[in-house]
Design an enzyme around this catalytic site. Structure first.
Site, short mmCIF file in Angstrom:
data_model
loop_
_atom_site.label_atom_id
_atom_site.label_comp_id
_atom_site.label_asym_id
_atom_site.label_seq_id
_atom_site.Cartn_x
_atom_site.Cartn_y
_atom_site.Cartn_z
N ASN A 1 0.80 -1.23 0.00
CA ASN A 1 0.00 0.00 0.00
C ASN A 1 0.83 1.27 0.00
OD1 ASN A 1 -1.70 -1.99 2.28
ND2 ASN A 1 -2.54 -1.54 0.25
N VAL B 1 1.02 6.89 -0.57
CA VAL B 1 0.34 6.01 0.37
C VAL B 1 -1.09 5.75 -0.09
CG1 VAL B 1 -0.42 5.72 2.76
CG2 VAL B 1 1.76 6.85 2.26
N CYS B 2 -1.49 4.50 -0.01
CA CYS B 2 -2.87 4.11 -0.31
C CYS B 2 -3.55 3.67 0.98
CB CYS B 2 -2.89 2.98 -1.34
SG CYS B 2 -4.56 2.38 -1.73
N HIS B 3 -4.53 4.45 1.40
CA HIS B 3 -5.31 4.14 2.60
C HIS B 3 -6.64 4.85 2.48
CE1 HIS B 3 -6.51 4.05 6.86
NE2 HIS B 3 -5.65 3.06 7.01
N LEU C 1 -1.22 -0.40 -4.02
CA LEU C 1 -0.64 0.71 -4.76
C LEU C 1 0.68 0.28 -5.37
CD1 LEU C 1 -1.02 3.70 -5.49
CD2 LEU C 1 0.28 4.29 -3.44
#
Length: 277
Positions: free
Chosen positions: A184, A191-193, A235
């Site tokens: 992620n 950042v993927c969240h 990601l």
């Protein structure tokens, strides 16, 4: 009539003499107690302030030093408050909102995190040594985090939060400044969240709203280093593919190699860039 008069008069005299007798005893003991009290007080003062003159001077010097330190601290706080109020007048609206709501007027600089040099350090890169309380330092915040266990345990990871004029209606720009092999977080640090995407926006899993505070955002993102990674919505496609196709052991070995290569050095943050309150 004269008989009754003489009887009551005699009774009154008797009562008066008895009263004066006991009252004289009371006066005697009262004055005796006063004299005894002053004698003991004089003895104690003589012993502690003359016989123990060195201890007395030491105590006086300690009290004087404490008062001087307290006065200097109060002057510093008052000066910082004046600087802060002056700085607030020229700030943009989003910085004021960040300062008042999320930082609690500077009283929540720890952001609800356990400030421990062995685990977590909050840094304000724009803080100056001359004016460490200036609210302009909040436009960029870095959180140095060291998970205790797990795939990335033992490594230091720095999350950077940069705020724009759209805060709090839009999330800040978040980057991981430490290279990490993570599904992620890509190799550029993006950042993927769910908390970095708007709810109802282009990303289907977005959960960020204007009600999301900075505390909630940071604590949510830190879970990425503690076993909450998502391999199904990656990601870093290569990291996710390695996990799904080659197995967990291969992925963990690759991740641990990056920990040892990029994340073992602890951050060096000077005191004026750390939380002041």
């Amino acid at each position: 009539f004269s008989f009754y008069y003489s009887f009551f008069f005699s009774f009154f005299l008797l009562f008066f003499f008895y009263f004066m007798f006991f009252f004289s005893y009371f006066i005697f003991f009262f004055f005796f107690f006063i004299i005894f009290y002053f004698f003991i007080s004089f003895f104690v003062l003589f012993f502690f302030f003359f016989k123990q003159k060195t201890a007395y001077e030491m105590l006086r010097s300690l009290v004087g030093s404490e008062m001087c330190i307290r006065d200097r601290y109060q002057r510093r706080v008052r000066g910082s408050d004046n600087c802060t109020m002056a700085a607030l007048k020229g700030l943009e609206k989003y910085v004021k909102y960040l300062y008042v709501r999320d930082l609690k007027k500077g009283k929540n600089e720890s952001l609800g995190l356990p400030l421990d040099d062995e685990r977590c350090i909050v840094e304000f890169p724009n803080a100056s040594e001359e004016d460490p309380m200036n609210p302009m330092k909040y436009v960029e915040i870095r959180v140095h985090y060291r998970p205790e266990s797990g795939i990335w345990g033992g490594g230091w990871y720095t999350l950077q939060f940069c705020f724009t004029e759209n805060w709090p209606n839009e999330p800040p720009k978040v980057k991981c400044l430490t290279k990490i092999w993570h599904p992620n977080i890509d190799t550029n640090g993006d950042v993927c969240h769910s908390l970095v995407y708007m709810k109802g926006g282009a990303h289907p899993n977005g959960e960020f709203t204007a009600l999301c505070t900075l505390d909630m955002l940071i604590q949510g993102l830190l879970t990425l280093f503690n076993g909450s990674e998502n391999y199904e919505d990656p990601l870093n496609l290569d990291a996710s593919a390695e996990y799904l196709n080659e197995g967990r052991d291969t992925f963990e070995a690759h991740a641990r190699q990056w920990v040892e290569q990029y994340a073992l050095d602890p951050p060096d943050v000077p005191p004026h860039r750390r939380p002041q309150m």
